[in-house]
Design a protein around this motif. Structure first.
Motif, PDB file in Angstrom:
ATOM      1  N   ILE A 153      -4.877 -35.077  33.821  1.00 43.63           N
ATOM      2  CA  ILE A 153      -3.713 -34.229  33.558  1.00 43.63           C
ATOM      3  C   ILE A 153      -3.291 -34.418  32.105  1.00 43.63           C
ATOM      4  N   SER A 154      -3.032 -33.319  31.418  1.00 45.44           N
ATOM      5  CA  SER A 154      -2.636 -33.384  30.014  1.00 45.44           C
ATOM      6  C   SER A 154      -1.495 -32.416  29.743  1.00 45.44           C
ATOM      7  N   SER A 155      -0.575 -32.832  28.885  1.00 44.26           N
ATOM      8  CA  SER A 155       0.529 -31.949  28.502  1.00 44.26           C
ATOM      9  C   SER A 155       0.233 -31.212  27.202  1.00 44.26           C
ATOM     10  N   GLU A 156      -0.977 -31.394  26.683  1.00 43.64           N
ATOM     11  CA  GLU A 156      -1.342 -30.824  25.385  1.00 43.64           C
ATOM     12  C   GLU A 156      -1.175 -29.307  25.354  1.00 43.64           C
ATOM     13  N   ALA A 157      -1.524 -28.657  26.468  1.00 43.23           N
ATOM     14  CA  ALA A 157      -1.431 -27.197  26.506  1.00 43.23           C
ATOM     15  C   ALA A 157       0.008 -26.708  26.429  1.00 43.23           C
ATOM     16  N   HIS A 158       0.961 -27.584  26.806  1.00 44.59           N
ATOM     17  CA  HIS A 158       2.367 -27.182  26.846  1.00 44.59           C
ATOM     18  C   HIS A 158       3.100 -27.459  25.533  1.00 44.59           C
ATOM     19  N   ILE A 159       2.427 -28.133  24.602  1.00 46.45           N
ATOM     20  CA  ILE A 159       3.030 -28.363  23.290  1.00 46.45           C
ATOM     21  C   ILE A 159       3.149 -27.051  22.525  1.00 46.45           C
ATOM     22  N   GLY A 160       2.247 -26.116  22.866  1.00 47.20           N
ATOM     23  CA  GLY A 160       2.317 -24.781  22.274  1.00 47.20           C
ATOM     24  C   GLY A 160       1.885 -24.773  20.824  1.00 47.20           C
ATOM     25  N   ASP A 161       2.581 -23.974  20.011  1.00 48.36           N
ATOM     26  CA  ASP A 161       2.191 -23.828  18.608  1.00 48.36           C
ATOM     27  C   ASP A 161       2.985 -24.756  17.691  1.00 48.36           C
ATOM     28  N   ILE A 162       3.642 -25.772  18.272  1.00 45.31           N
ATOM     29  CA  ILE A 162       4.379 -26.740  17.453  1.00 45.31           C
ATOM     30  C   ILE A 162       3.380 -27.609  16.699  1.00 45.31           C
ATOM     31  N   LYS A 163       3.487 -27.625  15.386  1.00 41.38           N
ATOM     32  CA  LYS A 163       2.605 -28.455  14.562  1.00 41.38           C
ATOM     33  C   LYS A 163       3.071 -29.892  14.654  1.00 41.38           C
ATOM     34  N   THR A 164       2.185 -30.792  15.051  1.00 44.19           N
ATOM     35  CA  THR A 164       2.568 -32.188  15.253  1.00 44.19           C
ATOM     36  C   THR A 164       1.764 -33.121  14.351  1.00 44.19           C
ATOM     37  N   ILE A 165       2.316 -34.300  14.144  1.00 45.01           N
ATOM     38  CA  ILE A 165       1.615 -35.379  13.446  1.00 45.01           C
ATOM     39  C   ILE A 165       1.708 -36.635  14.299  1.00 45.01           C
ATOM     40  N   GLU A 166       0.735 -37.521  14.171  1.00 48.43           N
ATOM     41  CA  GLU A 166       0.737 -38.760  14.955  1.00 48.43           C
ATOM     42  C   GLU A 166       1.388 -39.883  14.157  1.00 48.43           C
ATOM     43  N   ILE A 167       2.272 -40.620  14.816  1.00 49.98           N
ATOM     44  CA  ILE A 167       2.920 -41.770  14.180  1.00 49.98           C
ATOM     45  C   ILE A 167       2.732 -43.003  15.062  1.00 49.98           C
ATOM     46  N   THR A 168       2.847 -44.155  14.458  1.00 51.86           N
ATOM     47  CA  THR A 168       2.825 -45.421  15.191  1.00 51.86           C
ATOM     48  C   THR A 168       4.037 -46.231  14.772  1.00 51.86           C
ATOM     49  N   GLU A 169       4.872 -46.566  15.743  1.00 52.02           N
ATOM     50  CA  GLU A 169       6.044 -47.393  15.509  1.00 52.02           C
ATOM     51  C   GLU A 169       5.969 -48.581  16.458  1.00 52.02           C
ATOM     52  N   GLY A 170       5.711 -49.775  15.891  1.00 52.35           N
ATOM     53  CA  GLY A 170       5.536 -50.946  16.740  1.00 52.35           C
ATOM     54  C   GLY A 170       4.298 -50.777  17.603  1.00 52.35           C
ATOM     55  N   GLU A 171       4.473 -50.915  18.898  1.00 55.22           N
ATOM     56  CA  GLU A 171       3.340 -50.779  19.825  1.00 55.22           C
ATOM     57  C   GLU A 171       3.219 -49.368  20.380  1.00 55.22           C
ATOM     58  N   HIS A 172       4.030 -48.456  19.877  1.00 56.10           N
ATOM     59  CA  HIS A 172       4.048 -47.100  20.402  1.00 56.10           C
ATOM     60  C   HIS A 172       3.395 -46.124  19.422  1.00 56.10           C
ATOM     61  N   THR A 173       2.412 -45.368  19.902  1.00 57.31           N
ATOM     62  CA  THR A 173       1.772 -44.312  19.122  1.00 57.31           C
ATOM     63  C   THR A 173       1.966 -42.992  19.856  1.00 57.31           C
ATOM     64  N   PHE A 174       2.525 -42.001  19.172  1.00 55.40           N
ATOM     65  CA  PHE A 174       2.778 -40.711  19.813  1.00 55.40           C
ATOM     66  C   PHE A 174       2.899 -39.615  18.766  1.00 55.40           C
TER      67      PHE A 174
END
Length: 209
Positions: A50-71
């Motif tokens: 299961i992935s939520s990627e399709a629901h992100i739509g046309d929002i341009k995103t970047i990946e960040i890492t803060e502490g132990e969290h990457t999103f």
């Protein structure tokens, strides 16, 4: 007599072993408890389809890492009208605040803290308007503006990193994509105004009387 007792004991033990083996029908997806089921079915767990990627739509995103969290978070700079700021801010802020230059941002009302605590230069780099500035004069990219907010709002920042504060994009399935502070709050006026629900339910009012 002793031999008979030993033989009978062995038969009983063997019977119990057989009964235990055949009563656990794990190959038929039958378990003694929900805990057994979770443990058995998660042994070879490699993630979820299961992935939520399709629901992100046309929002341009970047990946960040803060502490132990990457999103993922929404990319910010492309959403700012008239960025880069230095296209207009050709001189330092002190020089551009004189009467010889056209006044800009006349509609911005700073309602974030009192004037003794905060002004424009608290967050904006007067020498390079394409970047924000920390309380210790460290440059902060507009895409990382949450690091500016985190200086004062430490509790909210820790909750946001872990996913307990703010709004997710798409859903709870991976990849995690979350709104940042400025996607929900106006940085110049961050508090939410009180308002009535979008549809006022008069029936509920009558029932409460």
């Amino acid at each position: 007599m002793k031999n008979n007792v030993n033989i009978m004991s062995k038969i009983v033990c063997f019977s119990f072993c057989l009964l235990a083996c055949f009563s656990c029908k794990h190959h038929e997806n039958e378990y003694h408890s929900i805990t057994d089921k979770i443990e058995a079915e998660s042994k070879n767990y490699q993630g979820t389809s299961i992935s939520s990627e399709a629901h992100i739509g046309d929002i341009k995103t970047i990946e960040i890492t803060e502490g132990e969290h990457t999103f993922l978070i929404p990319e910010r700079k492309s959403q700012i009208t008239s960025y880069a700021c230095t296209e207009c801010h050709t001189k330092s802020l002190e020089q551009m605040q004189t009467k010889d230059f056209q006044q800009a941002h006349w509609d911005v009302k700073l309602d974030h803290a009192n004037s003794n605590t905060m002004n424009c230069l608290t967050c904006h780099n007067g020498s390079n308007m394409d970047h924000l500035t920390s309380l210790t004069d460290q440059s902060i990219d507009f895409n990382s503006s949450y690091n500016l907010c985190s200086q004062c709002h430490t509790t909210q920042f820790e909750d946001w990193k872990g996913g307990a504060h703010g709004k997710r994009i798409g859903g709870w399935a991976p990849p995690r994509a979350s709104m940042t502070c400025v996607n929900c709050h106006n940085p110049h006026k961050p508090h939410f105004e009180s308002r009535w629900p979008a549809r006022f339910n008069t029936q509920k009012v009558k029932e409460r009387e």
